[in-house]
Design an enzyme around this catalytic site. Structure first.
Site, PDB file in Angstrom:
ATOM      1  N   ASP A 186       0.801  -1.233   0.000  1.00  0.00           N
ATOM      2  CA  ASP A 186       0.000   0.000   0.000  1.00  0.00           C
ATOM      3  C   ASP A 186       0.832   1.280   0.000  1.00  0.00           C
ATOM      4  OD1 ASP A 186      -2.637  -0.871  -0.249  1.00  0.00           O
ATOM      5  OD2 ASP A 186      -2.676  -1.507   1.849  1.00  0.00           O
ATOM      6  N   ASP A 232      -6.704  -4.337  -4.574  1.00  0.00           N
ATOM      7  CA  ASP A 232      -6.471  -2.973  -4.078  1.00  0.00           C
ATOM      8  C   ASP A 232      -5.204  -2.361  -4.680  1.00  0.00           C
ATOM      9  OD1 ASP A 232      -7.643  -4.914  -2.386  1.00  0.00           O
ATOM     10  OD2 ASP A 232      -7.584  -3.597  -0.658  1.00  0.00           O
TER      11      ASP A 232
HETATM   12  N1  GLY Z   1      -6.829  -1.718   1.068  1.00  0.00           N
HETATM   13  C1  GLY Z   1      -7.537  -2.262   2.175  1.00  0.00           C
HETATM   14  C2  GLY Z   1      -8.979  -1.927   2.199  1.00  0.00           C
HETATM   15  O1  GLY Z   1      -9.544  -1.477   1.208  1.00  0.00           O
HETATM   16  O2  GLY Z   1      -9.584  -2.098   3.237  1.00  0.00           O
END
Ligand code: GLY
Length: 375
Positions: free
Chosen positions: A100, A160
């Site tokens: 992330d 994601d």
């Molecule tokens: N990227 C983690 C979520 O969307 O909760």
């Protein structure tokens, strides 16, 4: 540099909601100072935390948007102080062993570099991209979501991650080194090729065989089940695909366009009758499960990014009508009714930072279509 978000052409309700949002953020800024709001709220209140989660970039990104919208120096000052915290986080490698990195650094340092033009932040942004690049697995050709790179038990990608790829494209642009771009392209191909099912719903994550690098199987982490469709996961595709088309410069060919339209249609067809998704698209009208407004906020940005402006605006209106905190007494969040991780009982029916962020990004996109989001 230092461009403003212009409200001249904005629908009145959008400008009024942005005014309100900036007032909430100004008040929140006093509470959080140099520290950060927690990923999600509890009873509508965010905790004061350190810069040590995957969500801290959303907060700083909102401060940058508030600065560009209002021109108030207080927002810019705080966003700059936050960038120092992001630099320190890189120096000390605080909770960065995950994919992330784009959520964290595109919206904080990337935005700050674009707005201030200060070359120091360019260097920091490239260092952040290096951290993401280090998770790239040659065997399989993907960026590993979590865990120690190469760990056979964690040999998987996650939907994601589409939002983390712009950081790699940006790094190639800034350095002239094609390696970031090449890895992003290969990863994107693997996400789209494996994570989209035949009916155009999506898996949340997808495992590869660590020995051969061959695609193995889909699985969930935050959805209802491995075979169900986690609403936010589908929304990450609704936004991530057109974002990739623009930022990679590759656009979408006919085949990808058709795929995208189908992925979007799956999301749309599984909204409840009031236009808000449940947290997993397996649930339909009449269910007593929670909604996830943050999924709709990301999807609204996707519609706007793809050029379906009228539909994006409609989604934004649904968010305002059903989930804005405008009628709350003394709110800290911007958007009610998000879900972080339902099965863990985490952030259920609460504001969360990404819901707030994408709601504000969608408002800014509509307010000033010339404004460039920070991805
Ligand atoms: N990227 C983690 C979520 O969307 O909760």
């Amino acid at each position: 540099m230092d461009q403003r978000i212009d409200r001249a052409e904005a629908p009145q309700w959008v400008a009024e909601e942005l005014d309100r949002v900036c007032t909430v953020l100004e008040k929140d800024m006093k509470k959080f100072g140099d520290r950060f709001p927690s990923a999600c709220a509890e009873n509508g209140r965010y905790e004061v935390t350190e810069n040590d989660d995957w969500t801290n970039g959303f907060w700083t990104g909102m401060l940058w948007m508030a600065y560009q919208y209002t021109g108030k120096e207080a927002f810019r000052r705080q966003a700059c102080r936050n960038m120092e915290s992001f630099e320190q986080r890189l120096d000390e490698h605080v909770v960065l062993d995950h994919h992330d990195i784009g959520f964290l650094y595109s919206l904080s340092v990337g935005a700050g570099y674009r707005i201030t033009g200060d070359g120091h932040w360019k260097e920091v942004l490239i260092r952040a991209a290096d951290v993401l690049l280090a998770r790239y697995q040659e065997k399989g050709g993907f960026i590993q979501a979590w865990g120690k790179p190469g760990d056979p038990g964690e040999y998987r990608l996650i939907i994601d991650s589409l939002l983390n790829l712009p950081l790699l494209y940006r790094a190639s642009e800034l350095t002239g080194d094609p390696v970031y771009r090449e890895c992003a392209q290969q990863h994107y191909k693997n996400v789209i090729g494996n994570i989209v099912r035949e009916d155009y719903s999506t898996y949340h994550t997808f495992y590869f065989d660590p020995e051969t690098g061959k695609p193995d199987h889909g699985a969930t982490r935050q959805g209802f089940s491995d075979q169900s469709c986690w609403a936010r996961g589908q929304a990450w595709a609704v936004l991530g695909m057109p974002l990739h088309a623009r930022i990679s410069g590759e656009g979408m060919d006919e085949e990808e366009r058709t795929l995208y339209e189908n992925v979007t249609a799956y999301f749309e067809d599984h909204l409840s009758s009031d236009g808000m998704p449940y947290w997993d698209l397996i649930f339909t009208d009449g269910s007593d499960q929670s909604r996830d407004s943050s999924a709709l906020a990301a999807a609204a940005c996707g519609m706007l990014e793809y050029g379906k402006k009228a539909r994006g605006l409609e989604m934004l209106r649904t968010l305002k009508d059903l989930a804005s905190t405008e009628h709350e007494a003394d709110p800290e969040g911007l958007l009610l009714h998000g879900v972080y991780a339902y099965m863990e009982g985490k952030g259920v029916d609460e504001p969360d930072l990404w819901g707030d962020y994408f709601y504000m990004e969608a408002l800014c996109r509509v307010c000033d279509p010339k404004w460039q989001p920070y991805w």
